[in-house]
Design a protein around this motif. Structure first.
Motif, PDB file in Angstrom:
ATOM      1  N   GLU A   1       0.820  -1.222   0.000  1.00 54.33           N
ATOM      2  CA  GLU A   1       0.000   0.000   0.000  1.00 54.33           C
ATOM      3  C   GLU A   1       0.850   1.266   0.000  1.00 54.33           C
ATOM      4  OE1 GLU A   1      -3.112   0.384  -0.464  1.00 54.33           O
ATOM      5  OE2 GLU A   1      -3.806  -1.687  -0.246  1.00 54.33           O
ATOM      6  N   SER A   2       1.922   1.241   0.765  1.00 51.46           N
ATOM      7  CA  SER A   2       2.733   2.450   0.908  1.00 51.46           C
ATOM      8  C   SER A   2       3.872   2.487  -0.110  1.00 51.46           C
ATOM      9  CB  SER A   2       3.286   2.527   2.331  1.00 51.46           C
ATOM     10  OG  SER A   2       4.085   1.391   2.586  1.00 51.46           O
ATOM     11  N   SER A   3       3.812   1.644  -1.141  1.00 49.53           N
ATOM     12  CA  SER A   3       4.884   1.574  -2.136  1.00 49.53           C
ATOM     13  C   SER A   3       4.436   2.178  -3.470  1.00 49.53           C
ATOM     14  CB  SER A   3       5.296   0.115  -2.361  1.00 49.53           C
ATOM     15  OG  SER A   3       4.355  -0.533  -3.207  1.00 49.53           O
ATOM     16  N   PHE A   4       5.364   2.208  -4.388  1.00 53.96           N
ATOM     17  CA  PHE A   4       5.127   2.567  -5.781  1.00 53.96           C
ATOM     18  C   PHE A   4       3.876   1.888  -6.347  1.00 53.96           C
ATOM     19  CE2 PHE A   4       5.865   1.482 -10.285  1.00 53.96           C
ATOM     20  CZ  PHE A   4       6.244   2.700 -10.817  1.00 53.96           C
ATOM     21  N   PHE A   5       3.624   0.650  -5.940  1.00 60.04           N
ATOM     22  CA  PHE A   5       2.553  -0.140  -6.542  1.00 60.04           C
ATOM     23  C   PHE A   5       1.183   0.099  -5.908  1.00 60.04           C
ATOM     24  CE2 PHE A   5       6.344  -2.748  -7.635  1.00 60.04           C
ATOM     25  CZ  PHE A   5       6.193  -2.750  -9.005  1.00 60.04           C
ATOM     26  N   LYS A   6       1.147   0.789  -4.762  1.00 57.27           N
ATOM     27  CA  LYS A   6      -0.131   1.087  -4.072  1.00 57.27           C
ATOM     28  C   LYS A   6      -0.956  -0.180  -3.833  1.00 57.27           C
ATOM     29  CE  LYS A   6       0.728   5.591  -4.772  1.00 57.27           C
ATOM     30  NZ  LYS A   6       1.750   6.030  -3.801  1.00 57.27           N
ATOM     31  N   GLY A   7      -0.268  -1.223  -3.428  1.00 60.67           N
ATOM     32  CA  GLY A   7      -0.954  -2.484  -3.141  1.00 60.67           C
ATOM     33  C   GLY A   7      -0.037  -3.653  -3.445  1.00 60.67           C
ATOM     34  N   LEU A   8      -0.421  -4.834  -2.982  1.00 62.06           N
ATOM     35  CA  LEU A   8       0.368  -6.027  -3.274  1.00 62.06           C
ATOM     36  C   LEU A   8       0.397  -6.253  -4.790  1.00 62.06           C
ATOM     37  CD1 LEU A   8       1.811  -8.439  -1.736  1.00 62.06           C
ATOM     38  CD2 LEU A   8      -0.276  -9.728  -2.159  1.00 62.06           C
ATOM     39  N   ALA A   9       1.574  -6.495  -5.329  1.00 60.78           N
ATOM     40  CA  ALA A   9       1.724  -6.700  -6.779  1.00 60.78           C
ATOM     41  C   ALA A   9       2.635  -7.899  -7.011  1.00 60.78           C
ATOM     42  CB  ALA A   9       2.325  -5.456  -7.427  1.00 60.78           C
ATOM     43  N   ALA A  10       2.348  -8.631  -8.067  1.00 58.40           N
ATOM     44  CA  ALA A  10       3.166  -9.802  -8.417  1.00 58.40           C
ATOM     45  C   ALA A  10       4.529  -9.346  -8.934  1.00 58.40           C
ATOM     46  CB  ALA A  10       2.474 -10.639  -9.478  1.00 58.40           C
ATOM     47  N   SER A  11       5.558 -10.099  -8.611  1.00 59.67           N
ATOM     48  CA  SER A  11       6.858  -9.917  -9.266  1.00 59.67           C
ATOM     49  C   SER A  11       6.670 -10.034 -10.775  1.00 59.67           C
ATOM     50  CB  SER A  11       7.827 -11.002  -8.789  1.00 59.67           C
ATOM     51  OG  SER A  11       8.998 -11.003  -9.607  1.00 59.67           O
ATOM     52  N   GLY A  12       7.324  -9.166 -11.507  1.00 62.60           N
ATOM     53  CA  GLY A  12       7.278  -9.281 -12.960  1.00 62.60           C
ATOM     54  C   GLY A  12       7.793 -10.617 -13.455  1.00 62.60           C
ATOM     55  N   TRP A  13       8.651 -11.253 -12.654  1.00 66.83           N
ATOM     56  CA  TRP A  13       9.214 -12.548 -13.045  1.00 66.83           C
ATOM     57  C   TRP A  13       8.226 -13.676 -12.796  1.00 66.83           C
ATOM     58  CZ3 TRP A  13      13.085 -11.995 -16.204  1.00 66.83           C
ATOM     59  CH2 TRP A  13      13.783 -10.787 -16.155  1.00 66.83           C
ATOM     60  N   LEU A  14       7.300 -13.481 -11.850  1.00 67.83           N
ATOM     61  CA  LEU A  14       6.191 -14.429 -11.715  1.00 67.83           C
ATOM     62  C   LEU A  14       5.271 -14.302 -12.934  1.00 67.83           C
ATOM     63  CD1 LEU A  14       4.277 -16.432 -10.404  1.00 67.83           C
ATOM     64  CD2 LEU A  14       3.405 -14.588  -8.946  1.00 67.83           C
ATOM     65  N   THR A  15       4.958 -13.073 -13.306  1.00 69.69           N
ATOM     66  CA  THR A  15       4.122 -12.889 -14.499  1.00 69.69           C
ATOM     67  C   THR A  15       4.779 -13.542 -15.707  1.00 69.69           C
ATOM     68  OG1 THR A  15       3.365 -10.801 -13.554  1.00 69.69           O
ATOM     69  CG2 THR A  15       2.914 -11.166 -15.893  1.00 69.69           C
ATOM     70  N   ALA A  16       6.073 -13.349 -15.870  1.00 72.72           N
ATOM     71  CA  ALA A  16       6.788 -13.954 -17.007  1.00 72.72           C
ATOM     72  C   ALA A  16       6.706 -15.478 -16.957  1.00 72.72           C
ATOM     73  CB  ALA A  16       8.240 -13.485 -17.014  1.00 72.72           C
TER      74      ALA A  16
ATOM     75  N   GLU B   1      12.689  -8.363 -25.911  1.00 70.36           N
ATOM     76  CA  GLU B   1      12.080  -7.218 -25.228  1.00 70.36           C
ATOM     77  C   GLU B   1      11.009  -7.753 -24.300  1.00 70.36           C
ATOM     78  OE1 GLU B   1      10.707  -3.846 -27.773  1.00 70.36           O
ATOM     79  OE2 GLU B   1       8.851  -4.114 -26.637  1.00 70.36           O
ATOM     80  N   MET B   2      10.909  -7.144 -23.131  1.00 71.16           N
ATOM     81  CA  MET B   2       9.814  -7.494 -22.225  1.00 71.16           C
ATOM     82  C   MET B   2       9.461  -6.235 -21.461  1.00 71.16           C
ATOM     83  SD  MET B   2       9.557 -10.981 -20.004  1.00 71.16           S
ATOM     84  CE  MET B   2      10.726 -10.624 -18.702  1.00 71.16           C
ATOM     85  N   ARG B   3       8.164  -5.938 -21.384  1.00 70.29           N
ATOM     86  CA  ARG B   3       7.690  -4.735 -20.693  1.00 70.29           C
ATOM     87  C   ARG B   3       6.554  -5.098 -19.764  1.00 70.29           C
ATOM     88  NH1 ARG B   3      11.578  -3.184 -22.527  1.00 70.29           N
ATOM     89  NH2 ARG B   3      12.075  -1.389 -23.825  1.00 70.29           N
ATOM     90  N   TRP B   4       6.645  -4.582 -18.535  1.00 71.04           N
ATOM     91  CA  TRP B   4       5.551  -4.752 -17.577  1.00 71.04           C
ATOM     92  C   TRP B   4       4.766  -3.449 -17.557  1.00 71.04           C
ATOM     93  CZ3 TRP B   4      10.679  -6.215 -15.910  1.00 71.04           C
ATOM     94  CH2 TRP B   4      10.893  -7.602 -15.919  1.00 71.04           C
ATOM     95  N   LEU B   5       3.513  -3.498 -17.968  1.00 71.11           N
ATOM     96  CA  LEU B   5       2.778  -2.251 -18.225  1.00 71.11           C
ATOM     97  C   LEU B   5       1.764  -1.906 -17.137  1.00 71.11           C
ATOM     98  CD1 LEU B   5       2.456  -3.072 -21.977  1.00 71.11           C
ATOM     99  CD2 LEU B   5       3.895  -1.281 -21.016  1.00 71.11           C
ATOM    100  N   GLN B   6       1.301  -2.911 -16.431  1.00 68.35           N
ATOM    101  CA  GLN B   6       0.357  -2.705 -15.327  1.00 68.35           C
ATOM    102  C   GLN B   6       0.706  -3.711 -14.243  1.00 68.35           C
ATOM    103  OE1 GLN B   6      -2.338  -0.695 -14.892  1.00 68.35           O
ATOM    104  NE2 GLN B   6      -2.170   0.326 -16.879  1.00 68.35           N
ATOM    105  N   PRO B   7       0.528  -3.341 -12.977  1.00 63.16           N
ATOM    106  CA  PRO B   7       0.760  -4.330 -11.914  1.00 63.16           C
ATOM    107  C   PRO B   7      -0.224  -5.497 -12.049  1.00 63.16           C
ATOM    108  CG  PRO B   7       0.502  -2.109 -10.988  1.00 63.16           C
ATOM    109  CD  PRO B   7       0.141  -2.018 -12.450  1.00 63.16           C
ATOM    110  N   VAL B   8       0.248  -6.693 -11.700  1.00 61.84           N
ATOM    111  CA  VAL B   8      -0.624  -7.865 -11.586  1.00 61.84           C
ATOM    112  C   VAL B   8      -0.979  -8.025 -10.108  1.00 61.84           C
ATOM    113  CG1 VAL B   8      -0.765 -10.376 -11.856  1.00 61.84           C
ATOM    114  CG2 VAL B   8       0.276  -8.968 -13.653  1.00 61.84           C
ATOM    115  N   ARG B   9      -2.283  -8.083  -9.823  1.00 62.16           N
ATOM    116  CA  ARG B   9      -2.806  -8.059  -8.452  1.00 62.16           C
ATOM    117  C   ARG B   9      -3.392  -9.411  -8.062  1.00 62.16           C
ATOM    118  NH1 ARG B   9      -0.917  -3.185  -6.620  1.00 62.16           N
ATOM    119  NH2 ARG B   9      -1.601  -1.469  -7.952  1.00 62.16           N
ATOM    120  N   PRO B  10      -3.526  -9.664  -6.773  1.00 65.49           N
ATOM    121  CA  PRO B  10      -4.238 -10.873  -6.340  1.00 65.49           C
ATOM    122  C   PRO B  10      -5.633 -10.905  -6.955  1.00 65.49           C
ATOM    123  CG  PRO B  10      -3.218  -9.761  -4.465  1.00 65.49           C
ATOM    124  CD  PRO B  10      -3.047  -8.849  -5.638  1.00 65.49           C
ATOM    125  N   GLY B  11      -6.015 -12.042  -7.475  1.00 64.65           N
ATOM    126  CA  GLY B  11      -7.333 -12.202  -8.091  1.00 64.65           C
ATOM    127  C   GLY B  11      -7.351 -11.919  -9.576  1.00 64.65           C
TER     128      GLY B  11
END
Lengths: 156, 156
Positions: A53-68, A92-102
Motif C-alpha cells: 500500500e505504501s509503495s510505488f505499486f499502491k498495493g500487493l503486486a506480483a513480481s514481474g518474473w512471476l508474471t513472465a 524485449e519485455m515490458r511490464w505495463l500494469q501491476p498484476v494483483r491478487p485475483g
C-alpha cells in the motif's frame, strides 16, 4: 490458416501472422504472489499487503518474473512445438500494469518472423510477440521472444 | 567509488560502470528445477532426467525462466535500491548454457546508463547488464534490464 492446428508443430508449420491465444486463463492468488516473492523476489511490495500500500505499486503486486513464468506456462500450452519449446532469447519485455491478487491472465501470441538457424541446421528460429491481458483486457505485459522449432525435413 | 556502498541506493548514487557482484551463490537442485517446471514450464526436458537425456539439452535442464527468477533474487540482494527495485523492462535476455542440477550460480551486474524518467519525475531509469556464471565460470545467461530508482532530491 484454417481452424485445425496440428498438435505438434514443426518449423515448416509456423508462418508470420499466425496467432495463438492461450487455451485457458490463469488466476493469480495472493498466496502465489507471496510464495514466489519469498523465493525469488523478496521485496516488500511483493510480500505484504500493507507494505504494498505504501509503495510505488499502491498495493500487493506480483513480481514481474512471476508474471513472465505464468506467461511461459500459457505459451507452452498453446504453442505445441515438436520436442518442446526451446527459448533462444528475449528481445524485449515490458511490464505495463501491476498484476494483483485475483487477476486472471490470458495471452495472445503471434509469430512475427521465421528463419533457419545458422548454428543449428536442424532448427529454425521463430520470433514471437506475446501480449498479456488481465480480466479487464488491460495489457499487463508484452514480450518479444525467440524460440527454436525443429525442421520436419532436415536438408542433406 | 570506494569500498563502502550505502545500504539503500538512490538514483543519484548510481553511475555507469558501477558493478555489483552477487553476495552469495545459488545452488540449483533437481527438485527446484522440476518443481518450477511443473508449475510454469511443464516440458519433458525440465521435468524428467530420462526425457532430458533424449532431448536438445542432453539431460535435465532448468527452465530459462527459473534461471531468470534466481537472477532476480541475486540482484535484489546485491543492488539495494531505496524502496525496492522496480523493473521497467527487459532489453535483452540470452540463455547461453543449460543450467543443470547441482550448478551454482552467481551474478555480476554493471550499471550501463542512468537517466531521469520523463513520465515519473520522482524516479530515474537505470539500465543494467547482468552476466550469470556457473561454478565453472561459464556464462549461462546474460541480460540487460532497466529498473527505476527514486531520486533522493525531487526537483520542485
Amino acid at each position: 490458416m484454417g481452424d485445425s492446428v496440428p498438435n505438434e508443430l514443426y518449423f515448416e508449420d509456423l508462418h508470420p501472422g499466425m496467432s495463438f491465444p492461450s487455451l485457458s486463463n490463469y488466476k493469480v492468488t495472493a498466496e502465489e504472489i507471496k510464495e514466489f516473492a519469498e523465493r525469488y523476489d523478496p521485496q516488500p511490495f511483493h510480500l505484504d499487503e500493507a507494505a504494498g500500500e505504501s509503495s510505488f505499486f499502491k498495493g500487493l503486486a506480483a513480481s514481474g518474473w512471476l508474471t513472465a513464468a505464468i506467461v511461459m506456462r500459457l505459451r507452452v500450452q498453446s504453442i505445441r512445438i515438436a520436442g518442446g519449446m526451446i527459448g533462444a532469447g528475449v528481445e524485449e519485455m515490458r511490464w505495463l500494469q501491476p498484476v494483483r491478487p485475483g487477476d486472471t491472465l490470458r495471452t495472445e501470441a503471434e509469430i512475427l518472423n521465421v528463419r533457419h538457424s545458422q548454428s543449428k541446421p536442424q532448427y529454425g528460429v521463430v520470433r514471437s510477440r506475446t501480449v498479456v491481458f488481465n480480466q479487464r483486457n488491460e495489457v499487463v505485459m508484452r514480450s518479444i521472444v525467440n524460440f527454436l522449432a525443429p525442421l520436419r525435413k532436415v536438408a542433406k
